[in-house]
Design an enzyme around this catalytic site. Structure first.
Site, PDB file in Angstrom:
ATOM      1  N   ARG A  85       0.850  -1.179   0.000  1.00 17.29           N
ATOM      2  CA  ARG A  85       0.000   0.000   0.000  1.00 17.29           C
ATOM      3  C   ARG A  85       0.894   1.240   0.000  1.00 17.29           C
ATOM      4  NH1 ARG A  85      -2.281  -3.417   4.095  1.00 17.29           N
ATOM      5  NH2 ARG A  85      -4.416  -4.104   3.599  1.00 17.29           N
ATOM      6  N   LYS A 140      -2.629  -2.087   7.836  1.00 23.44           N
ATOM      7  CA  LYS A 140      -3.813  -1.657   8.555  1.00 23.44           C
ATOM      8  C   LYS A 140      -3.946  -2.429   9.857  1.00 23.44           C
ATOM      9  CE  LYS A 140      -6.501  -0.142   4.550  1.00 23.44           C
ATOM     10  NZ  LYS A 140      -7.761  -0.301   3.785  1.00 23.44           N
ATOM     11  N   HIS A 159      -2.159   2.185  -5.935  1.00 24.20           N
ATOM     12  CA  HIS A 159      -3.078   1.074  -5.708  1.00 24.20           C
ATOM     13  C   HIS A 159      -3.292   0.258  -6.985  1.00 24.20           C
ATOM     14  CE1 HIS A 159      -4.622   0.234  -1.817  1.00 24.20           C
ATOM     15  NE2 HIS A 159      -5.765  -0.236  -2.278  1.00 24.20           N
ATOM     16  N   ARG A 206      -0.670  -2.233  -6.963  1.00 21.96           N
ATOM     17  CA  ARG A 206      -1.004  -3.271  -5.980  1.00 21.96           C
ATOM     18  C   ARG A 206      -2.065  -4.218  -6.549  1.00 21.96           C
ATOM     19  NH1 ARG A 206      -1.496  -4.569  -0.318  1.00 21.96           N
ATOM     20  NH2 ARG A 206      -3.654  -4.683   0.405  1.00 21.96           N
ATOM     21  N   HIS A 250      -4.632  -8.821   4.031  1.00 22.84           N
ATOM     22  CA  HIS A 250      -6.076  -8.735   4.248  1.00 22.84           C
ATOM     23  C   HIS A 250      -6.483  -9.603   5.433  1.00 22.84           C
ATOM     24  CE1 HIS A 250      -6.971  -7.532  -0.193  1.00 22.84           C
ATOM     25  NE2 HIS A 250      -6.681  -6.492   0.565  1.00 22.84           N
ATOM     26  N   TYR A 278     -10.786  -7.974  -4.389  1.00 22.22           N
ATOM     27  CA  TYR A 278      -9.632  -7.136  -4.713  1.00 22.22           C
ATOM     28  C   TYR A 278      -8.902  -7.641  -5.934  1.00 22.22           C
ATOM     29  CZ  TYR A 278      -5.809  -4.054  -3.178  1.00 22.22           C
ATOM     30  OH  TYR A 278      -4.866  -3.065  -3.066  1.00 22.22           O
TER      31      TYR A 278
END
Length: 324
Positions: free
Chosen positions: A165, A189, A258, A261, A284, A293
């Site tokens: 990211r 995250k 992104h 990615r 994730h 995704y």
């Protein structure tokens, strides 16, 4: 003015939101110092919740005790009328749920009024990726030998090599790179840390950049990627540099971190069909996120299935003659 804000009308006086402002600040401080969430996460929650508080003031709600299920539903409906899409409304509701959950646990709020409010279901959008015949010529350059170009080349290669990211790449420090540059440690995250492999081309690009990095960065600067003034590179600078090189190298597509990615995940999944491995590499928490995704062609999955599953192979019927 924020998404949920509505201008005052007529002679209706807005409520004083000083108490709500203080409660919000306490929540933001708790996220920062107790939960140790990323600055980007805290800033996002602040934006969403400041918009809600502004709306509370205009609708004469001045305390947490006055916020109920109907108020939250009214705010979500307001966002919908303003044309906000389902994902944006769900993000606002997620921020409200998080704040009220904290308020119930830490500030004595009676219940969480946002729990039962649902955003409209968003249409499932597949991420935009770059085809390999588009991406490979771009990655191969040509790139100049200047510090700027070698830094940019290393960033592009690392985005595509390891599926980082933007915040993860910007946050990289020198100790996050292994001594042979074959692995990189990133914090994603939820402050989750993962170790990612770095491909050969990305390792070579990183090595070239690190040999020039000292021209810009002092010995005290820990950031892997820095600007000409020697400080950690910013989000907007990365976006601008990618756009610049896409135009320079004739890439017929809008390029942003992104998208690299997305391309990393898509190309890897097309070759391996290993959804769990791609999930781990992307960081994730839920497999469902990876499935959305990674935009995989169903025909490709069906082909892998037919080739790999022991019960998938069909026995051909004889073309003539009786069965033995």
């Amino acid at each position: 003015m924020e998404a949920g804000a509505t201008p005052a009308s007529g002679n209706v006086a807005a409520a004083d939101t000083t108490v709500l402002d203080a409660e919000l600040q306490a929540f933001l401080d708790w996220m920062t110092h107790e939960r140790r969430l990323s600055p980007n996460t805290v800033a996002g929650r602040r934006r969403d919740l400041e918009g809600f508080i502004h709306w509370c003031g205009e609708t004469r709600i001045g305390a947490l005790s006055k916020i109920d299920l109907h108020a939250v539903r009214a705010y979500a409906a307001r966002l919908r009328r303003l044309g906000r899409d389902a994902r944006t409304i769900e993000r606002h509701l997620s921020s409200l749920r998080a704040w009220f959950r904290y308020a119930v646990e830490q500030r004595g709020m009676a219940n969480n009024p946002a729990l039962e409010v649902q955003a409209p279901k968003p249409p499932q959008r597949l991420p935009k990726t770059l085809a390999r015949d588009q991406l490979m010529p771009f990655l191969d350059g040509p790139w100049a030998d200047t510090p700027a170009d070698q830094r940019d080349r290393a960033m592009v290669e690392l985005f595509y090599s390891s599926g980082l990211r933007l915040a993860e790449l910007i946050g990289l420090d020198l100790p996050d790179l292994s001594s042979d540059l074959g692995e990189v440690r990133v914090t994603g995250k939820g402050s989750r840390t993962r170790i990612l492999p770095v491909g050969a081309q990305a390792r070579a690009a990183l090595q070239s950049w690190l040999m020039l990095r000292s021209q810009w960065a002092s010995a005290r600067e820990p950031a892997v990627f820095v600007g000409q003034r020697g400080a950690r590179i910013g989000r907007s600078t990365v976006a601008q540099r990618l756009h610049h090189h896409a135009l320079r190298l004739g890439l017929d597509a809008r390029l942003h971190p992104h998208r690299l990615r997305h391309s990393f995940a898509t190309h890897l999944l097309e070759e391996s069909a290993d959804l769990r491995a791609v999930q781990e590499l992307l960081g994730h928490a839920n497999l469902a996120t990876t499935q959305i995704y990674t935009h995989v062609d169903f025909k490709r999955l069906a082909q892998v299935y037919d080739q790999a599953h022991p019960r998938a192979k069909r026995t051909r019927k004889p073309t003539s003659g009786p069965p033995n």
